[in-house]
Design a protein around this motif. Sequence first.
Motif, short mmCIF file in Angstrom:
data_model
loop_
_atom_site.label_atom_id
_atom_site.label_comp_id
_atom_site.label_asym_id
_atom_site.label_seq_id
_atom_site.Cartn_x
_atom_site.Cartn_y
_atom_site.Cartn_z
N GLY A 156 0.85 -1.18 0.00
CA GLY A 156 0.00 0.00 0.00
C GLY A 156 0.88 1.23 0.00
O GLY A 156 2.10 1.13 0.14
N ILE A 157 0.27 2.37 -0.18
CA ILE A 157 1.04 3.60 -0.28
C ILE A 157 0.71 4.48 0.92
O ILE A 157 -0.46 4.77 1.17
CB ILE A 157 0.69 4.35 -1.58
N ASP A 158 1.73 4.87 1.67
CA ASP A 158 1.50 5.86 2.71
C ASP A 158 2.38 7.08 2.41
O ASP A 158 3.02 7.16 1.36
CB ASP A 158 1.75 5.28 4.10
N GLY A 159 2.40 8.01 3.35
CA GLY A 159 3.09 9.27 3.09
C GLY A 159 4.57 9.12 2.81
O GLY A 159 5.18 9.94 2.12
N ILE A 160 5.19 8.07 3.35
CA ILE A 160 6.61 7.87 3.10
C ILE A 160 6.80 7.32 1.68
O ILE A 160 7.74 7.67 0.98
CB ILE A 160 7.21 6.86 4.11
N SER A 161 5.88 6.43 1.30
CA SER A 161 6.02 5.78 0.00
C SER A 161 5.72 6.72 -1.16
O SER A 161 6.33 6.61 -2.22
CB SER A 161 5.05 4.59 -0.12
N ILE A 162 4.76 7.62 -0.95
CA ILE A 162 4.14 8.29 -2.09
C ILE A 162 5.15 9.05 -2.94
O ILE A 162 5.12 8.98 -4.17
CB ILE A 162 2.97 9.19 -1.63
N LEU A 163 6.09 9.74 -2.27
CA LEU A 163 7.05 10.52 -3.06
C LEU A 163 7.96 9.61 -3.88
O LEU A 163 8.34 9.95 -5.00
CB LEU A 163 7.89 11.41 -2.15
N LEU A 164 8.29 8.47 -3.30
CA LEU A 164 9.19 7.56 -4.02
C LEU A 164 8.47 6.87 -5.17
O LEU A 164 9.05 6.64 -6.23
CB LEU A 164 9.78 6.55 -3.04
N VAL A 165 7.19 6.55 -4.93
CA VAL A 165 6.39 6.01 -6.02
C VAL A 165 6.30 7.04 -7.14
O VAL A 165 6.48 6.73 -8.33
CB VAL A 165 4.99 5.63 -5.50
N LEU A 166 6.07 8.28 -6.75
CA LEU A 166 6.01 9.36 -7.73
C LEU A 166 7.32 9.48 -8.49
O LEU A 166 7.35 9.58 -9.72
CB LEU A 166 5.69 10.68 -7.01
N LEU A 167 8.42 9.44 -7.74
CA LEU A 167 9.74 9.57 -8.36
C LEU A 167 9.96 8.45 -9.38
O LEU A 167 10.40 8.69 -10.51
CB LEU A 167 10.82 9.51 -7.27
N THR A 168 9.63 7.21 -8.97
CA THR A 168 9.83 6.08 -9.87
C THR A 168 8.97 6.20 -11.12
O THR A 168 9.45 6.02 -12.24
CB THR A 168 9.49 4.77 -9.14
N GLY A 169 7.70 6.54 -10.90
CA GLY A 169 6.80 6.66 -12.03
C GLY A 169 7.20 7.77 -12.99
O GLY A 169 7.00 7.69 -14.20
#
Lengths: 467, 492
Positions: free
Chosen positions: B72-85
């Motif tokens: 799942g995506i939480d506040g820590i993950s979201i920026l890195l998911v964004l960066l990867t995408g």
Amino acid sequence: MLPIVLLSVLGIVLLFLGFLKSRAVLLPATLLFLAVTLAVNFLDWNKTYLFFNDMLRTNNLSMVFTAIMLGSAFMVVALSGSFMDTDEAQPAEYYALMLFSLVGAIMMVGFENLIMLFVGVEILSVAMYVLTGSDKRNLRSNEAALKYFLMGAFATGIMLFGIALLYGATGSFTIAGIGAYAANQQGLSLLLYVGLLMLLIGLLFKVSAAPFHFWTPDVYDGAPTIFTAFMSTVVKTAGFAALFRLLSVSFEGVYGFWWTILAIIAALTLVVGNITAVYQNSFKRMMAYSSISHAGYLLIGLASLGAQTKQAIVFYSLAYSVATISAFGVLLLVARQRSTQTITGEGVITENFDSFNGLARKNPLLGFTMAVSMLSLAGIPLTAGFWGKFYIFSTAVERGQIWLLVVAVLMSAVGIYYYFRVIIAMYFRDGATETIQVAPFYQYVLLGATIITIGLGIAPGLLQGLF
Amino acid sequence: MLTLFLIFYPVVAATLILMIRGERVKQAALVAALVEFGFVAFAFAGFRPDASSQFGFDYAWIGSLGIRFSAGIDGISILLVLLTGLLVPLIVLSTFKHSYKQSSLFYALMLYMQAALMGVFTARDGFLFYFFFEAALIPIYFLAAMWGGSNRVAVTFKFFVYTIFGSLFMLLALVYLYYQTPATDLSAHSAAIADFYKLNLTPAAQNWLFWAFFIAFAIKMPVFPFHTWQPDTYVESPTPATMLLAGIMLKMGVYGLIRFILPIVPLGVETWGRTAVVLAVIGIVYGSIIAIRQRDMKRLIAYSSFSHVGLMAAGVFSLTETGMQGALIQMLAHGINVVGMFFVADIIFSRTNTNQLDQLGGITKSTPRLTVFFMIMLLGSVALPLTNGFIGEFLLLHGVFTYNHYLGLAAGFTIIFGAVYMLRMFQKSMFGMPSARTESFADLSSTESLVFIPLVVLIFWIGIYPQTFLKVTEPSVVSIMKYIGTTAVSLK
């Protein structure tokens, strides 16, 4: 029970089939026999039976081990076509001996009585001695057979001595009787401990644990590759199944005595196997040392005997067997293709790492198969080998064997080094890049092994209902 | 469920791309990566800024062991998911000028890599995290070793063994944690990261767990003295692989620090955190000084990246909210800048066949567009106000300074040194008299400009209005801070 009877009868049938003019029927016949036995093996699923005056027991665990060994044998036989085509070969005898050795192996996973264990070990070993020396014209094959036979006979002797001492200590040959004695004994029972130790030495020799491993590289190297594959999977699985049965049923009561010994042997095996494998130039010898090192991982599971051990050993044996057989399967093809002609006109088979150079360019399937099995043996995620290591490490963590784990982790990193030499050779080095012709059936077997390895790597839960 | 798409869609896309032959592979890969970015943008837009885990899924994986396929995506993950995408389509676009042999495999590996990275950043189960953490290594290894420079085999092999070696210790730590979680007859142990947070571990256990995790992440980032694999690997890898490594993959280490070390072993951090900060600060200064001496552009950027990531590690271990927020925003910013910088190096190399600074010079004369874009990337990297680097480095330095004035001061050198080596690189390559190699230097093509434009937009967006990104991470950072038990220096 049924598999034992079937294999014995079918083995004899195979010998008679050998009188036929056409050899072509032998391989399919053996495969059919093995498939039938494999199916029959599962008839007694979820039932427990005792046979032969309570000397042999079948339960789900023994059936799973039997299935792994029969499956391994099936794949080995399926890959054996090329070797059997040579003129001097006597395929009927070879296949019959393989079936007979499986009888011994099955007895080793289901024994209820130490005599049965001994008989099983002997049936397995004698067949293997013969198969090791089956390349009659080859000096190294003869040397390997002699070495294996002498050392093996010696180890069996020690084992028999151990069984006698255990009988002296406990008055029983049955593993349950010994287990009852071991659980209730007080104080130091010298006979029991010495007997156990000697029995362990005999079995550890069979699974090539250090310091009883010295025969392994020479025998694996000298034996025809196809039998090396058989030896390093079936014999090892049977040996560990027997060790597990023995230690969990009979000697759980004296765990405090033997776990340190096994832990030290495990650590030693890991270090010796992995470090020596790094220095090998021959792929086959590397695989011999790799098989020693995998014995080390399995021994960690035994030394931290607990609720998880069963699962760990089953999964590890399966992952290891599949990866090893497909690696040897590719080696067989490559070695045949890259064999060089010497002045005398005799083919010299090269099994060095160099013979894999550039393999993946023209033979993507072979390269991929080999890469997956190397990754699996190295324990990289996405492959079954990772979960095998994971289960083994779990058992050790459960018992709190941290120092043993640290050794195992360091040695896993060393392992990556030599397994990757093959991958690097195949993908990144230049070499002879001719396409290797592979028979379709051979290809399916390799592909099947790869699919099993990756499938179990992605969904290790698949095996769960089995035991 | 969206997370499941984010992980599995690239796998499917990559497998389809494997079957394509010829020139269309690039376009197909770009489209595939853009679709993934669409998913990511959708997730970012729909993300509620609170500490919860969103868009998740949860299936049994190894049921009897309680190991779950859960992400799942939480506040820590979201920026890195964004960066990867965000970065993967740009990296694909940046390869349009090149033609790689076996190109379908090349792009498929990039997308496999993306899937694994998505998995790392969203996994909610410890073993799933490990699984992806290792799985990410395989595609990048093959990318680097098959298409890299002349010494690629030895260098990438060192990289592979080094990182696997580190993560094996993390595996031990995870298995240990797993057995510490409560189990009853009805339910097995749990490997959920959230359950690891609840454990009451003894100080002794926390100390060794700290090192088991720290070594794994420190090698990945890398933190001094575990960095020896990095410069060679960055230089020898083909530039797209280097971009993946520096832009996204090293963030796996920083992410791991925040996700695992701080909340799970707070006492271990209390005991050993200072050592970690000191190592990180040594890395900052050491990396900068070496970068000043470099003659090769790629190697210079590699050392600068090593220095920057040290600051992120120090910020995380400063145990302040500003430090952690800074690390998160800087991960995004650094990813953007470093990809831009490596792309510049790649453009220069593709036209002059060298990255040696003393053979370059005078490029500005004929290349207004490249000069402007290069300058903006560079200003972001040296943390000029109004650029993304400023926000990240300011917050990080503030955090480290709050933690310890002297260490903060030492880490502050990064800005000065950064300006020195970056401007030196710019001056040596772009200004001066044109050399034989740079005389007929063509300006950026439109495809190349297209790579830079999103990067530039983001550099200014983060630099001018970082609130867009800070506010989504803050609740999660606060919730992580609770486990540390320090008074958070609130960020307002």
